[in-house]
Design a protein around this motif. Structure first.
Motif, PDB file in Angstrom:
ATOM      1  N   UNK A  70       0.838  -1.200   0.000  1.00  0.00           N
ATOM      2  CA  UNK A  70       0.000   0.000   0.000  1.00  0.00           C
ATOM      3  C   UNK A  70       0.872   1.248   0.000  1.00  0.00           C
ATOM      4  N   UNK A  71       1.977   1.201   0.754  1.00  0.00           N
ATOM      5  CA  UNK A  71       2.902   2.352   0.784  1.00  0.00           C
ATOM      6  C   UNK A  71       3.489   2.572  -0.605  1.00  0.00           C
ATOM      7  N   UNK A  72       3.929   1.484  -1.248  1.00  0.00           N
ATOM      8  CA  UNK A  72       4.554   1.616  -2.574  1.00  0.00           C
ATOM      9  C   UNK A  72       3.550   2.135  -3.595  1.00  0.00           C
ATOM     10  N   UNK A  73       2.319   1.643  -3.510  1.00  0.00           N
ATOM     11  CA  UNK A  73       1.284   2.088  -4.458  1.00  0.00           C
ATOM     12  C   UNK A  73       0.996   3.573  -4.266  1.00  0.00           C
ATOM     13  N   UNK A  74       0.867   3.986  -3.014  1.00  0.00           N
ATOM     14  CA  UNK A  74       0.593   5.396  -2.718  1.00  0.00           C
ATOM     15  C   UNK A  74       1.760   6.276  -3.169  1.00  0.00           C
ATOM     16  N   UNK A  75       2.976   5.779  -3.002  1.00  0.00           N
ATOM     17  CA  UNK A  75       4.155   6.560  -3.408  1.00  0.00           C
ATOM     18  C   UNK A  75       4.171   6.774  -4.923  1.00  0.00           C
ATOM     19  N   UNK A  76       3.945   5.704  -5.675  1.00  0.00           N
ATOM     20  CA  UNK A  76       3.941   5.841  -7.143  1.00  0.00           C
ATOM     21  C   UNK A  76       2.862   6.839  -7.571  1.00  0.00           C
ATOM     22  N   UNK A  77       1.719   6.793  -6.901  1.00  0.00           N
ATOM     23  CA  UNK A  77       0.638   7.710  -7.282  1.00  0.00           C
ATOM     24  C   UNK A  77       0.992   9.158  -6.931  1.00  0.00           C
ATOM     25  N   UNK A  78       1.346   9.395  -5.677  1.00  0.00           N
ATOM     26  CA  UNK A  78       1.555  10.768  -5.219  1.00  0.00           C
ATOM     27  C   UNK A  78       2.802  11.427  -5.834  1.00  0.00           C
ATOM     28  N   UNK A  79       3.764  10.614  -6.271  1.00  0.00           N
ATOM     29  CA  UNK A  79       4.954  11.220  -6.898  1.00  0.00           C
ATOM     30  C   UNK A  79       4.709  11.540  -8.361  1.00  0.00           C
ATOM     31  N   UNK A  80       3.575  11.063  -8.896  1.00  0.00           N
ATOM     32  CA  UNK A  80       3.354  11.245 -10.340  1.00  0.00           C
ATOM     33  C   UNK A  80       2.019  11.887 -10.692  1.00  0.00           C
ATOM     34  N   UNK A  81       1.149  12.112  -9.711  1.00  0.00           N
ATOM     35  CA  UNK A  81      -0.212  12.568 -10.057  1.00  0.00           C
ATOM     36  C   UNK A  81      -0.257  14.055 -10.399  1.00  0.00           C
ATOM     37  N   UNK A  82       0.722  14.832  -9.955  1.00  0.00           N
ATOM     38  CA  UNK A  82       0.644  16.301 -10.059  1.00  0.00           C
ATOM     39  C   UNK A  82       1.644  16.894 -11.051  1.00  0.00           C
ATOM     40  N   UNK A  83       2.446  16.066 -11.675  1.00  0.00           N
ATOM     41  CA  UNK A  83       3.617  16.569 -12.431  1.00  0.00           C
ATOM     42  C   UNK A  83       3.266  17.098 -13.817  1.00  0.00           C
ATOM     43  N   UNK A  84       2.037  16.754 -14.291  1.00  0.00           N
ATOM     44  CA  UNK A  84       1.666  17.240 -15.627  1.00  0.00           C
ATOM     45  C   UNK A  84       2.243  16.417 -16.762  1.00  0.00           C
ATOM     46  N   UNK A  85       2.875  15.268 -16.422  1.00  0.00           N
ATOM     47  CA  UNK A  85       3.436  14.412 -17.500  1.00  0.00           C
ATOM     48  C   UNK A  85       2.460  13.313 -17.924  1.00  0.00           C
ATOM     49  N   UNK A  86       1.510  12.995 -17.030  1.00  0.00           N
ATOM     50  CA  UNK A  86       0.666  11.811 -17.254  1.00  0.00           C
ATOM     51  C   UNK A  86      -0.781  12.205 -17.514  1.00  0.00           C
ATOM     52  N   UNK A  87      -1.470  11.358 -18.289  1.00  0.00           N
ATOM     53  CA  UNK A  87      -2.912  11.566 -18.508  1.00  0.00           C
ATOM     54  C   UNK A  87      -3.726  10.517 -17.761  1.00  0.00           C
ATOM     55  N   UNK A  99      -7.280   8.088 -12.547  1.00  0.00           N
ATOM     56  CA  UNK A  99      -7.333   9.353 -13.301  1.00  0.00           C
ATOM     57  C   UNK A  99      -6.502  10.401 -12.576  1.00  0.00           C
ATOM     58  N   UNK A 100      -6.031  11.391 -13.337  1.00  0.00           N
ATOM     59  CA  UNK A 100      -5.272  12.500 -12.754  1.00  0.00           C
ATOM     60  C   UNK A 100      -6.272  13.423 -12.052  1.00  0.00           C
ATOM     61  N   UNK A 101      -6.033  13.750 -10.792  1.00  0.00           N
ATOM     62  CA  UNK A 101      -6.965  14.635 -10.062  1.00  0.00           C
ATOM     63  C   UNK A 101      -7.252  15.922 -10.839  1.00  0.00           C
ATOM     64  N   UNK A 102      -8.479  16.380 -10.762  1.00  0.00           N
ATOM     65  CA  UNK A 102      -8.921  17.528 -11.570  1.00  0.00           C
ATOM     66  C   UNK A 102      -8.043  18.761 -11.388  1.00  0.00           C
ATOM     67  N   UNK A 103      -7.480  18.924 -10.201  1.00  0.00           N
ATOM     68  CA  UNK A 103      -6.719  20.160  -9.940  1.00  0.00           C
ATOM     69  C   UNK A 103      -5.335  20.148 -10.604  1.00  0.00           C
ATOM     70  N   UNK A 104      -4.977  18.995 -11.183  1.00  0.00           N
ATOM     71  CA  UNK A 104      -3.640  18.917 -11.795  1.00  0.00           C
ATOM     72  C   UNK A 104      -3.749  18.847 -13.320  1.00  0.00           C
TER      73      UNK A 104
END
Ligand code: P6P
Length: 365
Positions: A70-87, A99-104
């Motif tokens: 769960x820690x690893x999954x959360x880390x992959x998500x939170x390190x990549x959800x806001x960067x603007x590189x992923x759809x 999905x990428x959170x609406x604010x990002x």
């Protein structure tokens, strides 16, 4: 002293080969490397902080989740959800696409990953790993969709894994060979340690859970006899090595030569397709294997040509030296007509990269 080549420098050097590169892809690779450092730090402390053991929850596959999963999954998500590189993202630990959170802002890449493969090994201090694959966005609109995550492996633009073992290594390819970096904890940097990794011509090992042998098809049992040299007096056996961790077994066989396989079996006639997941386990490692001179198959043909039809689709899996994997295909073709008849209708292939793809439903051909 030999120059210290960090993974960041290596990524920039690779980017320089593409004059039109915007740097988005490079930044995504940095973010994955940083995620790996964070997961590595936690896995190295697993015995010291309250992160060992089960989380008393189950994932989409009904598998008990470990706290470190769960820690690893959360880390992959939170390190990549806001960067603007992923759809969009997809994880072994999440039922649906992420999905990428609406604010990002969204970007043009897709990240699929198994955040911690082999996590049953956590409490017994045996290696495990993170597996990732990167696709380009192919659907219309700003935000990604399921179809972006269901691309065949030959359309991957990059793939890699992190192995949390005696040392932490990140091994990746962007289609320009396979390169390995070892984490220097004193610097907090991944340093180039294995440039242009190639699978050795002469294999040493085979890796499989022979506790399942009674359920294997006749062709796979014949294959194991061949691997063990039982079929001919002058045929030298391979040595058995099985870690219960795909990343650990794949990494060893990449360095020393060999084959890993987790075949379909006859236990459940409705599930002839084995255990490993195509999108975020089998395809990314198949991409690496091919870049290193090896090959990966589902027992019929190239894993990279299989079009995923669902996010957590499983496939039978043989990966390693090409000659070893192709021998498995021959035995299955010769001895397993019953299994082939069950499995083939599940198998959709797309031959050729996206721009020239021709989809072919195996069952119709
Ligand atoms: P078994 C881990 O759960 C995994 O997906 C691979 O890493 C590993 O090779 C395999 O399953 C182990 O499965 O059935 O042999 O325990």
């Amino acid at each position: 002293m030999a120059p210290l080549i960090t993974i960041e420098r290596h990524i920039i050097d690779q980017q320089r080969k593409y004059p039109n590169a915007t740097g988005a892809f490079s930044r995504l690779l940095y973010d994955i490397a940083l995620s790996a450092k964070i997961i590595a730090r936690e896995s190295m402390r697993a015995g010291l902080v309250d992160i060992l053991g089960s989380a008393d929850t189950e994932n989409v596959h009904g598998e008990k989740q470990q706290k470190l999963d769960i820690f690893a999954d959360a880390t992959m998500f939170h390190m990549n959800d806001h960067t603007g590189q992923l759809c969009v993202m997809a994880s072994e630990e999440q039922d649906n696409i992420i999905t990428i959170p609406d604010q990002f802002p969204c970007g043009k890449y897709v990240l699929v990953y198994d955040p911690l493969d082999g996590s049953s090994n956590i409490d017994v201090n045996i290696g495990m790993g993170t597996i990732f694959g990167i696709h380009r966005k192919i659907t219309e609109g700003e935000r990604g969709a399921l179809e972006d995550c269901l691309q065949p492996g030959h359309d991957l633009v990059a793939a890699g894994y992190v192995i949390y073992g005696t040392s932490t290594m990140l091994v990746y390819s962007t289609g320009q060979g396979v390169h390995g970096f070892t984490l220097d904890p004193s610097l907090g940097e991944f340093l180039l340690s294995h440039e242009n990794m190639r699978i050795p011509e002469k294999p040493l090992y085979y890796s499989a859970n022979q506790g399942n042998q009674k359920y294997w098809t006749p062709g796979v049992r014949r294959y194991v006899d061949w691997l063990q040299g039982l079929d001919a007096p002058d045929h030298e056996p391979l040595q058995a090595r099985y870690a219960g961790s795909l990343v650990s077994d794949f990494h060893r066989n990449l360095l020393r030569g060999g084959v890993y396989f987790y075949p379909g079996d006859l236990r459940n006639p409705n599930k002839p397709n084995g255990k490993l997941r195509l999108v975020y386990e089998a395809a990314p490692l198949a991409f690496l294997a091919e870049q290193a001179g090896g090959y990966a198959s589902d027992g019929i043909g190239n894993i990279l040509d299989i079009k995923p039809t669902s996010l957590h689709q499983r496939v039978p899996y043989f990966i390693g030296n090409r000659n070893l994997v192709e021998q498995a295909e021959r035995f299955i073709q010769e001895y397993d007509p019953e299994w082939l008849a069950r499995y083939k209708p599940m198998r959709v292939t797309v031959t050729g990269k996206r721009q020239t793809a021709t989809m072919r439903v195996q069952a119709e051909s």
